[in-house]
Write an enzyme that holds these catalytic residues in place. Structure first.
Site, PDB file in Angstrom:
ATOM      1  N   LYS A 110       0.825  -1.209   0.000  1.00  0.00           N
ATOM      2  CA  LYS A 110       0.000   0.000   0.000  1.00  0.00           C
ATOM      3  C   LYS A 110       0.863   1.264   0.000  1.00  0.00           C
ATOM      4  O   LYS A 110       0.511   2.256  -0.624  1.00  0.00           O
ATOM      5  CB  LYS A 110      -0.957   0.009   1.200  1.00  0.00           C
ATOM      6  CG  LYS A 110      -2.122  -0.959   1.050  1.00  0.00           C
ATOM      7  CD  LYS A 110      -3.412  -0.333   1.536  1.00  0.00           C
ATOM      8  CE  LYS A 110      -4.572  -1.286   1.576  1.00  0.00           C
ATOM      9  NZ  LYS A 110      -5.084  -1.790   0.337  1.00  0.00           N
ATOM     10  N   LYS A 192      -4.814  -9.647  -5.989  1.00  0.00           N
ATOM     11  CA  LYS A 192      -6.018  -9.863  -5.183  1.00  0.00           C
ATOM     12  C   LYS A 192      -7.161  -8.949  -5.659  1.00  0.00           C
ATOM     13  O   LYS A 192      -6.925  -7.801  -6.031  1.00  0.00           O
ATOM     14  CB  LYS A 192      -5.667  -9.509  -3.726  1.00  0.00           C
ATOM     15  CG  LYS A 192      -6.762  -9.761  -2.726  1.00  0.00           C
ATOM     16  CD  LYS A 192      -6.321  -9.283  -1.338  1.00  0.00           C
ATOM     17  CE  LYS A 192      -6.565  -7.809  -1.145  1.00  0.00           C
ATOM     18  NZ  LYS A 192      -7.600  -7.469  -0.174  1.00  0.00           N
ATOM     19  N   LYS A 195     -11.007  -3.415  -3.419  1.00  0.00           N
ATOM     20  CA  LYS A 195     -11.784  -2.208  -3.723  1.00  0.00           C
ATOM     21  C   LYS A 195     -10.906  -1.191  -4.452  1.00  0.00           C
ATOM     22  O   LYS A 195     -11.338  -0.514  -5.366  1.00  0.00           O
ATOM     23  CB  LYS A 195     -12.277  -1.561  -2.434  1.00  0.00           C
ATOM     24  CG  LYS A 195     -13.192  -2.430  -1.620  1.00  0.00           C
ATOM     25  CD  LYS A 195     -13.497  -1.744  -0.284  1.00  0.00           C
ATOM     26  CE  LYS A 195     -13.894  -2.760   0.757  1.00  0.00           C
ATOM     27  NZ  LYS A 195     -12.954  -2.847   1.872  1.00  0.00           N
TER      28      LYS A 195
END
Ligand code: AQP
Length: 325
Positions: A110, A192, A195
Site C-alpha cells: 500500500k 487480489k 476495492k
C-alpha cells in the site's frame, strides 16, 4: 470460542470480501461467541473522503445484515465507538519493534501504491488490528489470506505481552476458508480482488445484473480454450472456476465436466447468470434495510454497549499489569 473479525468501510464490498470473510462469519455465529466490527479507524489509514465515511459505515452495516449477520447471535458495532481500541493500540505499540511493522506485506504494497510519503497510521495498522482482536480475547479470527500475516503479528504481540506482564491475552488463531481465501482481480488474476484495484476488477455485492454480466464477460482469461482449473497456467479461468464453485456449491471437477467441450464465452455467460441469481437476495434485503435507519442505529448502539463491557474489562487488566493504575 470467542471470534472477532472486522471489515473496513472503505467503499463497495465485493465478492472477495464475501467469500473470504463474511461467509465464514455467518456460519461461525451459529456455533461461537462472535464479535463483528466495522473498522472505521482502519478505513482512514488510506486516502478517504470524510464526507463519505458515515455513509460508508451505514452501507457496510447494511451489507453485513443483508448477508445474514444476526445481531441476536453476535455483537455488532462500529470500532470508533469504543475508545478502548485506540487506547490498547497505543499500549501495544510500546512492545512491538518497528521492524516487525516495516516487514508487513500490506504496508509494503500500500505504501508503494500511495507513492507520496505513507503515513504512520498505515504502518501502525497491524497494531490497531491486534488491539481489535486482543481486546475481546478472541481465539479465532476469520479473515481472507491477505490478513493472515496481521493475525500472526497479533499472536506475536500477545505472546510478547504475556511474557513481559504475565498471562493476559488469549492467543488468537487465523481462520481461513479452505477455498476462496484469496479471490483474484477480474482484470489481473495474479493480484487480489480489492476495492482499490478499480471497479472493473471486482464484482460488488450490489452491482446491477447488467454490470455483473459486463464485468464477467470482460474478465481476463488465459490462452487456450479449455475450462480447467490450473493455477499456474490458467490463473484467470481458475479464479472464475473458484467463484463458480463457491456460489454454486459444486466441486471444481463437476464444473469442469459440465463445461467440457464448451468455450470461455459459454462458461462466462453461465457464471454471470449464477452471480446475478445469487446476489439478488442481497439487493432485495439491502433495499429493505436502507429504509430502516432507526433499526440500524439500535443494533449498532446495542452492540457497542455489549462490546464496551468486554473492552473495559480487558483494559482494566492491561492497565493494571502495565503499572498505569
Ligand atoms: N480478494 C479477496 N479474497 C478473499 N478475501 C478478501 N478480503 C478482502 N479481499 C479479499 C477479506 O475481506 C475482509 C475485509 O476486508 P477489508 O475490506 O477490511 O480490507 P481489505 O482487505 O483492504 O479489502 P480490499 O477490498 O482489498 O480493500 P482495499 O482495496 O481498500 O485494500 C478481510 O478479512 C479480508 O481478508
Amino acid at each position: 470460542m470467542k471470534v472477532f473479525s472486522g471489515i473496513r468501510p472503505s467503499g463497495q464490498l465485493h465478492i472477495g470480501n464475501y467469500l473470504g470473510a463474511m461467509r465464514q462469519w455467518i456460519k461461525l455465529q451459529e456455533i461461537h461467541d462472535c464479535i463483528f466490527c466495522i473498522v472505521d479507524l482502519h478505513a482512514i489509514t488510506t486516502p478517504y473522503d470524510p464526507g463519505e465515511l458515515q455513509k460508508n459505515i451505514t452501507d457496510a452495516a447494511i451489507i453485513y445484515l443483508a448477508a445474514g449477520l444476526d445481531p441476536e447471535k453476535s455483537i455488532f458495532f462500529v470500532q470508533s465507538n469504543i475508545e478502548e481500541h485506540s487506547e490498547l493500540a497505543w499500549l501495544l505499540g510500546t512492545i512491538i519493534p518497528v521492524g516487525d511493522l516495516l516487514r508487513m506485506t500490506q504496508y509494503k504494497e500500500k505504501s508503494q501504491e500511495l507513492r507520496k510519503s505513507p503515513k504512520a497510521g498505515l504502518l501502525n495498522y497491524p497494531i490497531l488490528m491486534a488491539a481489535d482482536i486482543l481486546l475481546y480475547q478472541a481465539e479465532l479470527v476469520p479473515v481472507g489470506k491477505d490478513q493472515q500475516q496481521h493475525v500472526e503479528l497479533a499472536r506475536e504481540i500477545a505472546r510478547k505481552f504475556n511474557r513481559k506482564f504475565g498471562k493476559t491475552f488469549e492467543m488468537p488463531e487465523v481462520f481461513l476458508p479452505k477455498m476462496g481465501a484469496k479471490i483474484m482481480s477480474l482484470q489481473n488474476p495474479r493480484k487480489k480482488m480489492a476495492k482499490s484495484e478499480g471497479k472493473e476488477s471486482y464484482i460488488a455485492l450490489l452491482d446491477s445484473s447488467k454490470t455483473i454480466k459486463e464485468k464477467i464477460m470482460k474478465a481476463v482469461t488465459d490462452p487456450g480454450k479449455e475450462i480447467k482449473y490450473d493455477l499456474q497456467r490458467k490463473p484467470g479461468i481458475s479464479n472464475l472456476l473458484t467463484i463458480y464453485s463457491l456460489f454454486s456449491e459444486k466441486s471444481l471437477k463437476e464444473i469442469e465436466k459440465e463445461f467440457k467441450g464448451k468455450g470461455y464465452e459459454d462458461f462466462k455467460k453461465s457464471l454471470a447468470q449464477l452471480l446475478i441469481e445469487k446476489l439478488e437476495p442481497f439487493k432485495t434485503k439491502q433495499k429493505e434495510l436502507s429504509k430502516k435507519e432507526e433499526y440500524l442505529e439500535k443494533i449498532l448502539d446495542g452492540g457497542a454497549k455489549k462490546a464496551k463491557v468486554l473492552a473495559q474489562s480487558t483494559m482494566k487488566e492491561v492497565s493494571q499489569k502495565m503499572g498505569l493504575i
